[in-house]
Design a protein around this motif. Structure first.
Motif, PDB file in Angstrom:
ATOM      1  N   ARG A  10       0.825  -1.217   0.000  1.00  0.00           N
ATOM      2  CA  ARG A  10       0.000   0.000   0.000  1.00  0.00           C
ATOM      3  C   ARG A  10       0.855   1.260   0.000  1.00  0.00           C
ATOM      4  NH1 ARG A  10      -5.193  -1.181   3.966  1.00  0.00           N
ATOM      5  NH2 ARG A  10      -6.064  -2.842   2.681  1.00  0.00           N
ATOM      6  N   LEU A  11       1.989   1.221   0.670  1.00  0.00           N
ATOM      7  CA  LEU A  11       2.881   2.380   0.647  1.00  0.00           C
ATOM      8  C   LEU A  11       3.279   2.706  -0.789  1.00  0.00           C
ATOM      9  CD1 LEU A  11       5.183   1.539   3.697  1.00  0.00           C
ATOM     10  CD2 LEU A  11       3.444   3.344   3.596  1.00  0.00           C
ATOM     11  N   ALA A  12       3.542   1.673  -1.587  1.00  0.00           N
ATOM     12  CA  ALA A  12       3.911   1.869  -2.990  1.00  0.00           C
ATOM     13  C   ALA A  12       2.696   2.231  -3.843  1.00  0.00           C
ATOM     14  CB  ALA A  12       4.584   0.609  -3.535  1.00  0.00           C
ATOM     15  N   ILE A  13       1.611   1.483  -3.678  1.00  0.00           N
ATOM     16  CA  ILE A  13       0.410   1.704  -4.498  1.00  0.00           C
ATOM     17  C   ILE A  13      -0.119   3.125  -4.343  1.00  0.00           C
ATOM     18  CG2 ILE A  13      -2.049   1.085  -4.674  1.00  0.00           C
ATOM     19  CD1 ILE A  13      -1.203  -1.813  -4.070  1.00  0.00           C
ATOM     20  N   PHE A  14      -0.098   3.646  -3.112  1.00  0.00           N
ATOM     21  CA  PHE A  14      -0.644   4.970  -2.856  1.00  0.00           C
ATOM     22  C   PHE A  14       0.440   6.051  -2.818  1.00  0.00           C
ATOM     23  CE2 PHE A  14      -3.868   2.114  -0.910  1.00  0.00           C
ATOM     24  CZ  PHE A  14      -4.844   2.341  -1.854  1.00  0.00           C
ATOM     25  N   ARG A  15       1.623   5.685  -3.284  1.00  0.00           N
ATOM     26  CA  ARG A  15       2.742   6.630  -3.433  1.00  0.00           C
ATOM     27  C   ARG A  15       2.998   7.444  -2.165  1.00  0.00           C
ATOM     28  NH1 ARG A  15       0.477   8.807  -9.046  1.00  0.00           N
ATOM     29  NH2 ARG A  15      -1.378   8.233  -7.973  1.00  0.00           N
ATOM     30  N   ILE A  16       3.098   6.767  -1.048  1.00  0.00           N
ATOM     31  CA  ILE A  16       3.394   7.451   0.212  1.00  0.00           C
ATOM     32  C   ILE A  16       4.850   7.908   0.156  1.00  0.00           C
ATOM     33  CG2 ILE A  16       3.533   7.225   2.728  1.00  0.00           C
ATOM     34  CD1 ILE A  16       0.645   7.062   1.570  1.00  0.00           C
ATOM     35  N   SER A  17       5.063   9.183   0.374  1.00  0.00           N
ATOM     36  CA  SER A  17       6.420   9.734   0.305  1.00  0.00           C
ATOM     37  C   SER A  17       7.175   9.451   1.603  1.00  0.00           C
ATOM     38  CB  SER A  17       6.372  11.238   0.062  1.00  0.00           C
ATOM     39  OG  SER A  17       5.863  11.902   1.209  1.00  0.00           O
ATOM     40  N   ARG A  18       8.480   9.570   1.528  1.00  0.00           N
ATOM     41  CA  ARG A  18       9.313   9.421   2.731  1.00  0.00           C
ATOM     42  C   ARG A  18       8.924  10.460   3.774  1.00  0.00           C
ATOM     43  NH1 ARG A  18      13.157   6.252   3.541  1.00  0.00           N
ATOM     44  NH2 ARG A  18      13.938   4.864   1.972  1.00  0.00           N
ATOM     45  N   GLU A  19       8.567  11.667   3.319  1.00  0.00           N
ATOM     46  CA  GLU A  19       8.188  12.736   4.249  1.00  0.00           C
ATOM     47  C   GLU A  19       6.897  12.391   4.978  1.00  0.00           C
ATOM     48  OE1 GLU A  19       8.974  13.289   0.938  1.00  0.00           O
ATOM     49  OE2 GLU A  19      11.001  13.979   1.364  1.00  0.00           O
ATOM     50  N   GLU A  20       5.890  11.884   4.248  1.00  0.00           N
ATOM     51  CA  GLU A  20       4.633  11.475   4.882  1.00  0.00           C
ATOM     52  C   GLU A  20       4.891  10.353   5.894  1.00  0.00           C
ATOM     53  OE1 GLU A  20       0.929  11.518   1.991  1.00  0.00           O
ATOM     54  OE2 GLU A  20       2.705  10.735   0.961  1.00  0.00           O
ATOM     55  N   PHE A  21       5.699   9.386   5.468  1.00  0.00           N
ATOM     56  CA  PHE A  21       6.027   8.247   6.331  1.00  0.00           C
ATOM     57  C   PHE A  21       6.727   8.728   7.595  1.00  0.00           C
ATOM     58  CE2 PHE A  21       8.782   4.704   7.619  1.00  0.00           C
ATOM     59  CZ  PHE A  21       7.879   3.654   7.653  1.00  0.00           C
ATOM     60  N   ALA A  22       7.728   9.592   7.428  1.00  0.00           N
ATOM     61  CA  ALA A  22       8.489  10.107   8.579  1.00  0.00           C
ATOM     62  C   ALA A  22       7.588  10.908   9.517  1.00  0.00           C
ATOM     63  CB  ALA A  22       9.653  10.963   8.092  1.00  0.00           C
ATOM     64  N   GLY A  23       6.670  11.696   8.972  1.00  0.00           N
ATOM     65  CA  GLY A  23       5.752  12.476   9.801  1.00  0.00           C
ATOM     66  C   GLY A  23       4.845  11.592  10.635  1.00  0.00           C
ATOM     67  N   ALA A  24       4.291  10.539  10.013  1.00  0.00           N
ATOM     68  CA  ALA A  24       3.421   9.612  10.746  1.00  0.00           C
ATOM     69  C   ALA A  24       4.222   8.847  11.794  1.00  0.00           C
ATOM     70  CB  ALA A  24       2.738   8.651   9.777  1.00  0.00           C
ATOM     71  N   LEU A  25       5.441   8.472  11.452  1.00  0.00           N
ATOM     72  CA  LEU A  25       6.297   7.755  12.394  1.00  0.00           C
ATOM     73  C   LEU A  25       6.640   8.647  13.595  1.00  0.00           C
ATOM     74  CD1 LEU A  25       7.767   5.133  13.044  1.00  0.00           C
ATOM     75  CD2 LEU A  25       9.717   5.996  11.716  1.00  0.00           C
ATOM     76  N   ALA A  26       6.891   9.916  13.349  1.00  0.00           N
ATOM     77  CA  ALA A  26       7.181  10.856  14.449  1.00  0.00           C
ATOM     78  C   ALA A  26       5.970  10.975  15.376  1.00  0.00           C
ATOM     79  CB  ALA A  26       7.563  12.225  13.881  1.00  0.00           C
ATOM     80  N   GLN A  27       4.751  11.009  14.804  1.00  0.00           N
ATOM     81  CA  GLN A  27       3.531  11.055  15.625  1.00  0.00           C
ATOM     82  C   GLN A  27       3.418   9.797  16.472  1.00  0.00           C
ATOM     83  OE1 GLN A  27       0.086  11.728  13.177  1.00  0.00           O
ATOM     84  NE2 GLN A  27       0.874  13.641  12.363  1.00  0.00           N
ATOM     85  N   LEU A  28       3.736   8.647  15.876  1.00  0.00           N
ATOM     86  CA  LEU A  28       3.689   7.378  16.599  1.00  0.00           C
ATOM     87  C   LEU A  28       4.677   7.393  17.761  1.00  0.00           C
ATOM     88  CD1 LEU A  28       2.915   4.363  16.977  1.00  0.00           C
ATOM     89  CD2 LEU A  28       4.657   3.824  15.266  1.00  0.00           C
TER      90      LEU A  28
END
Length: 188
Positions: free
Chosen positions: A162-180
């Motif tokens: 899904r990360l690939a299919i929905f083109r999740i960027s490294r920035e989006e991923f890093a932001g969500a990870l920081a929230q976690l």
């Protein structure tokens, strides 16, 4: 009025969606989706576009995969399990109008097949380092990340896809990870 036609599982889901937004739906009739329904979805995609909005459970995921495989380029809306659960029953029909509107506002579009084949923006090692796979709380962490990224909850392999299919960027991923990580630090 939502331009796209929303694909849901059944009549109760249609009622719930129409309580939340002005939209047209196509009902799959549950996981027994037939050829005639798939042809209707293909036509809807050609004319108006399609948003797949199924229950956040195994059957809903199965329907999502069947439709997405047959009708490439669909948009996807995901409900949080907590928003779709009532008295142990999970489904779009249980969600509040606000939760449905929120899910539809966070709709994600699949990458075209040629872009899916491109190198992943987030690789398997990133998931390992983030504790989203092979970690005692990996499922819980993926649930949080899936909600924040608007791609829903799934197992590690499907999350990676899904990360690939929905083109999740490294920035989006890093932001969500920081929230976690912030949430976990507060809970310790």
């Amino acid at each position: 009025m939502i331009k796209e036609v929303i694909v849901v599982e059944g009549r109760d889901d249609t009622v719930a969606v129409k309580r939340a937004v002005e939209a047209d739906t196509i009902e799959t009739g549950g996981s027994a989706i037939n050829e005639a329904t798939l042809r209707k979805i293909e036509l809807a995609m050609e004319r108006r576009g399609v948003i797949i909005f199924t229950d956040p459970d195994h059957a809903g995921e199965r329907i999502r995969k069947i439709v997405a495989k047959r009708v490439p380029g669909c948009k996807h809306a995901f409900l949080r399990e907590a928003d779709a659960t009532k008295a142990g029953d999970i489904g779009v029909e249980n969600a509040s109008p606000e939760a449905i509107r929120e899910a539809l506002e966070r709709v994600r579009t699949e990458a075209p097949p040629e872009e899916e084949a491109a190198p992943a923006r987030i690789d398997w090692e990133d998931l390992l380092e983030a504790g989203l796979i092979v970690h005692p709380r990996a499922a819980e962490r993926r649930r949080f990340m899936g909600e924040r990224l608007g791609i829903g909850y799934c197992n590690g392999k499907q999350f990676y896809k899904r990360l690939a299919i929905f083109r999740i960027s490294r920035e989006e991923f890093a932001g969500a990870l920081a929230q976690l990580e912030t949430k976990e630090a507060k809970n310790e």
